[in-house]
Motif scaffolding. Sequence first.
Motif, PDB file in Angstrom:
ATOM      1  N   GLU A   1      12.034  12.595  44.949  1.00 20.09           N
ATOM      2  CA  GLU A   1      11.375  11.525  45.450  1.00 20.09           C
ATOM      3  C   GLU A   1      10.711  10.675  44.634  1.00 20.09           C
ATOM      4  O   GLU A   1       9.982  11.193  43.795  1.00 20.09           O
TER       5      GLU A   1
ATOM      6  N   TYR B   1       7.874   7.125  43.906  1.00 25.17           N
ATOM      7  CA  TYR B   1       6.841   6.152  44.632  1.00 25.17           C
ATOM      8  C   TYR B   1       6.595   5.408  43.709  1.00 25.17           C
ATOM      9  O   TYR B   1       6.418   5.600  42.523  1.00 25.17           O
TER      10      TYR B   1
ATOM     11  N   ASN C   1       2.106   0.935  44.820  1.00 26.44           N
ATOM     12  CA  ASN C   1       1.381   0.982  45.931  1.00 26.44           C
ATOM     13  C   ASN C   1       1.661   2.227  46.800  1.00 26.44           C
ATOM     14  O   ASN C   1       1.205   2.370  47.902  1.00 26.44           O
ATOM     15  N   GLY C   2       2.422   3.270  46.245  1.00 26.08           N
ATOM     16  CA  GLY C   2       2.656   4.423  47.004  1.00 26.08           C
ATOM     17  C   GLY C   2       3.891   4.347  47.997  1.00 26.08           C
ATOM     18  O   GLY C   2       4.345   5.473  48.369  1.00 26.08           O
ATOM     19  N   ASP C   3       4.404   3.211  48.170  1.00 22.98           N
ATOM     20  CA  ASP C   3       5.840   2.983  48.865  1.00 22.98           C
ATOM     21  C   ASP C   3       6.881   3.968  48.193  1.00 22.98           C
ATOM     22  O   ASP C   3       6.868   4.085  47.000  1.00 22.98           O
ATOM     23  N   ARG C   4       7.690   4.655  48.955  1.00 23.86           N
ATOM     24  CA  ARG C   4       8.744   5.392  48.457  1.00 23.86           C
ATOM     25  C   ARG C   4       9.868   4.416  47.768  1.00 23.86           C
ATOM     26  O   ARG C   4      10.254   3.354  48.563  1.00 23.86           O
ATOM     27  N   LEU C   5      10.370   4.760  46.707  1.00 22.05           N
ATOM     28  CA  LEU C   5      11.744   4.096  45.934  1.00 22.05           C
ATOM     29  C   LEU C   5      12.742   4.690  46.312  1.00 22.05           C
ATOM     30  O   LEU C   5      13.016   5.820  46.060  1.00 22.05           O
TER      31      LEU C   5
END
Length: 182
Positions: free
Chosen positions: A62, A64, A67-71
């Motif tokens: 996983e 991120y 900004n901490g959003d998952r990519l």
Amino acid sequence: MIEILDDLDVLTRPDVDPHDLSLGGVRFGSKAADTVARDRVIEVTLSPIVHRRRGGTDLESEYYGENGDRLSLETVVDNAVGGEGIVHFAGKFSCKIIEGTVIGFAMYGGERGLLAHFGYLRSREEFLEVFGTPDLVEESIDCGELMGYRHFYRASEKQVFWDSWDDRVGWLNLGDFEGNTR
């Protein structure tokens, strides 16, 4: 152009030019966008857009962003192929990319990856007979224990690690990796 997957013994040549090689259809020195099959990439490391990665053995990685959003894997692969990162493929091999250009190949996984081809080498002496005399050898020591030897072959910009614990080729890299200068 020699495809490494078709002729693994080319890796034993102390003077092979990485620019004459391809790995899994990816040509050394090529624009990654033109040669990397994105759908075959299983993981990406050292991508500048990834600020945190979670994964491990038998776990899907996983990624991120800042900004901490998952990519998504697709986003991370596209960024690596167009910019920089290391893209990993099943079979235990990788391609290093900088500024969109393939500048290195790595193979690892001793007994389960491509390097299992060299499983018949059961001693460092046999390894040196097959791979030839390196330009430089460094011992790898951890906690006072000899782990193995890094063998540097300058003409081919190659490093090969002989794993002293398992008596096998542990990893091999070609191209722009630390220590691989002509």
